[in-house]
Design a protein around this motif. Structure first.
Motif, short mmCIF file in Angstrom:
data_model
loop_
_atom_site.label_atom_id
_atom_site.label_comp_id
_atom_site.label_asym_id
_atom_site.label_seq_id
_atom_site.Cartn_x
_atom_site.Cartn_y
_atom_site.Cartn_z
N ARG A 100 15.01 -5.49 3.51
CA ARG A 100 15.57 -6.45 4.45
C ARG A 100 14.95 -7.83 4.33
NH1 ARG A 100 18.38 -4.74 8.94
NH2 ARG A 100 18.83 -2.50 9.07
N ASN A 101 13.68 -7.85 3.97
CA ASN A 101 12.95 -9.11 3.91
C ASN A 101 12.05 -9.08 2.66
OD1 ASN A 101 11.59 -11.47 4.40
ND2 ASN A 101 10.52 -10.77 6.22
N PRO A 102 12.57 -9.48 1.50
CA PRO A 102 11.89 -9.27 0.22
C PRO A 102 10.78 -10.28 -0.07
CG PRO A 102 13.97 -10.35 -0.18
CD PRO A 102 13.92 -10.06 1.31
N TYR A 103 9.90 -10.45 0.87
CA TYR A 103 8.72 -11.30 0.68
C TYR A 103 7.49 -10.53 1.15
CZ TYR A 103 11.99 -15.13 -0.06
OH TYR A 103 12.99 -15.91 -0.55
N ALA A 104 6.37 -10.79 0.50
CA ALA A 104 5.16 -10.06 0.86
C ALA A 104 3.93 -10.92 0.59
CB ALA A 104 5.06 -8.76 0.08
N ALA A 105 2.81 -10.50 1.18
CA ALA A 105 1.52 -11.13 0.94
C ALA A 105 0.53 -10.05 0.54
CB ALA A 105 1.04 -11.88 2.17
N LEU A 106 -0.31 -10.38 -0.43
CA LEU A 106 -1.36 -9.48 -0.89
C LEU A 106 -2.71 -10.12 -0.62
CD1 LEU A 106 0.05 -8.77 -4.48
CD2 LEU A 106 0.53 -7.46 -2.39
N CYS A 107 -3.73 -9.29 -0.44
CA CYS A 107 -5.09 -9.82 -0.31
C CYS A 107 -6.08 -8.85 -0.94
CB CYS A 107 -5.46 -10.05 1.16
SG CYS A 107 -7.10 -10.80 1.36
N PHE A 108 -6.81 -9.34 -1.92
CA PHE A 108 -7.93 -8.61 -2.51
C PHE A 108 -9.21 -9.08 -1.83
CE2 PHE A 108 -4.64 -8.70 -5.69
CZ PHE A 108 -4.72 -7.48 -6.34
N HIS A 109 -10.06 -8.15 -1.43
CA HIS A 109 -11.31 -8.51 -0.77
C HIS A 109 -12.46 -7.82 -1.47
CE1 HIS A 109 -14.08 -8.24 2.98
NE2 HIS A 109 -14.32 -9.34 2.29
N TRP A 110 -13.38 -8.60 -2.00
CA TRP A 110 -14.54 -8.09 -2.70
C TRP A 110 -15.79 -8.54 -1.93
CZ3 TRP A 110 -11.62 -10.72 -7.12
CH2 TRP A 110 -10.59 -9.88 -7.57
N PRO A 111 -16.15 -7.80 -0.85
CA PRO A 111 -17.21 -8.26 0.06
C PRO A 111 -18.56 -8.40 -0.60
CG PRO A 111 -16.60 -5.98 0.53
CD PRO A 111 -15.57 -6.52 -0.42
N GLU A 112 -18.84 -7.58 -1.62
CA GLU A 112 -20.14 -7.68 -2.28
C GLU A 112 -20.34 -9.05 -2.93
OE1 GLU A 112 -18.84 -3.33 -2.61
OE2 GLU A 112 -17.93 -5.32 -2.69
N GLN A 113 -19.24 -9.73 -3.22
CA GLN A 113 -19.32 -11.05 -3.84
C GLN A 113 -18.82 -12.16 -2.91
OE1 GLN A 113 -17.03 -10.00 -7.46
NE2 GLN A 113 -18.91 -10.40 -8.59
N GLY A 114 -18.44 -11.79 -1.70
CA GLY A 114 -17.93 -12.79 -0.77
C GLY A 114 -16.66 -13.45 -1.25
N ARG A 115 -15.78 -12.68 -1.87
CA ARG A 115 -14.58 -13.25 -2.47
C ARG A 115 -13.31 -12.60 -1.93
NH1 ARG A 115 -16.24 -14.04 -8.94
NH2 ARG A 115 -17.16 -16.11 -8.63
N GLN A 116 -12.29 -13.43 -1.82
CA GLN A 116 -10.94 -12.97 -1.52
C GLN A 116 -9.97 -13.68 -2.46
OE1 GLN A 116 -9.71 -12.89 2.70
NE2 GLN A 116 -11.79 -13.54 3.20
#
Length: 224
Positions: A101-117
């Motif tokens: 119905r709504n062909p849009y999305a968001a992804l998020c990678f989170h690597w806390p050991e390196q403080g990165r997203q």
């Protein structure tokens, strides 16, 4: 219990937890590649070498027709040079129905050991039957059996029903190793923008956003 009750205890607990309490890598924006895929590969490789657990796990956020969001964590299956990140699920699952119905999305990678997203946002397109089938057959027997039950997110009144369905699915796989769950789909998120976020203990976080243009990618550093 007033201010001494559970709510305050949870609040105090949350505020007592350390944030960015480790050695963090530096992020030289000026030395970053001209496209986000190259930088993502650099960061992913660094996360793997640093021993980050399940660095290929990512959150996927979708929304229904009314705009109400939902999110979950799943595994990134592939990445193409044009800036398309891939994941797989049943088209009949909640996320599959929402994407229809709504062909849009968001992804998020989170690597806390390196403080990165790494945050990715864009249109979602099915990769086609052949690639979807190949993805399904590359899964473990247990994962394939689970998908073959075909009842993800439905109400489970009796756990024995799940046991029965899994036994049936395993038998189906043994009888036909090439069987593919109906509706199994490999989806690609073709990024409109990709943001790389590097934490800093003093909260001088470094943020670099890539935005897709007709001629390539534009880069902009963002305020923390």
């Amino acid at each position: 219990m007033g201010d001494n009750g559970p709510a305050r205890s949870i609040r105090d607990l949350l505020r007592s937890l350390a944030v960015f309490d480790t050695e963090l890598p530096e992020f030289d924006v000026d030395a970053a590649p001209s496209d986000p895929v190259a930088l993502f590969v650099e960061w992913l490789t660094s996360a793997v070498k640093a021993g980050v657990r399940e660095p290929h796990a990512m959150s996927l956020a979708t929304a229904d027709a009314a705009g109400r969001p939902s999110s979950r964590v799943l595994i990134c299956k592939d990445l193409e040079a044009d800036g398309t990140w891939f994941f797989a699920t049943s088209a009949g699952s909640r996320k599959g129905r929402e994407l229809a119905r709504n062909p849009y999305a968001a992804l998020c990678f989170h690597w806390p050991e390196q403080g990165r997203q790494v945050r990715v946002r864009g249109v979602v397109v099915p990769a086609g039957a052949e690639r979807s089938a190949a993805d399904f057959l590359a899964r473990s027997p247990g994962a394939r059996a689970d998908a073959l039950t075909g009842r993800q997110s439905q109400v489970l009144d009796d756990p024995s029903d799940l046991d029965d369905a899994l036994r049936t699915a395993h038998a189906e796989i043994e009888a036909d190793p090439g069987v593919v769950a109906p509706g199994w789909t490999l989806y690609g998120v073709r990024a409109d923008d990709v943001e790389f976020w590097q934490a800093d203990r003093d909260r001088r976080h470094t943020r670099l956003r890539y935005t897709r243009q007709e001629s390539g990618w534009a880069r902009h550093r963002l305020w923390p």
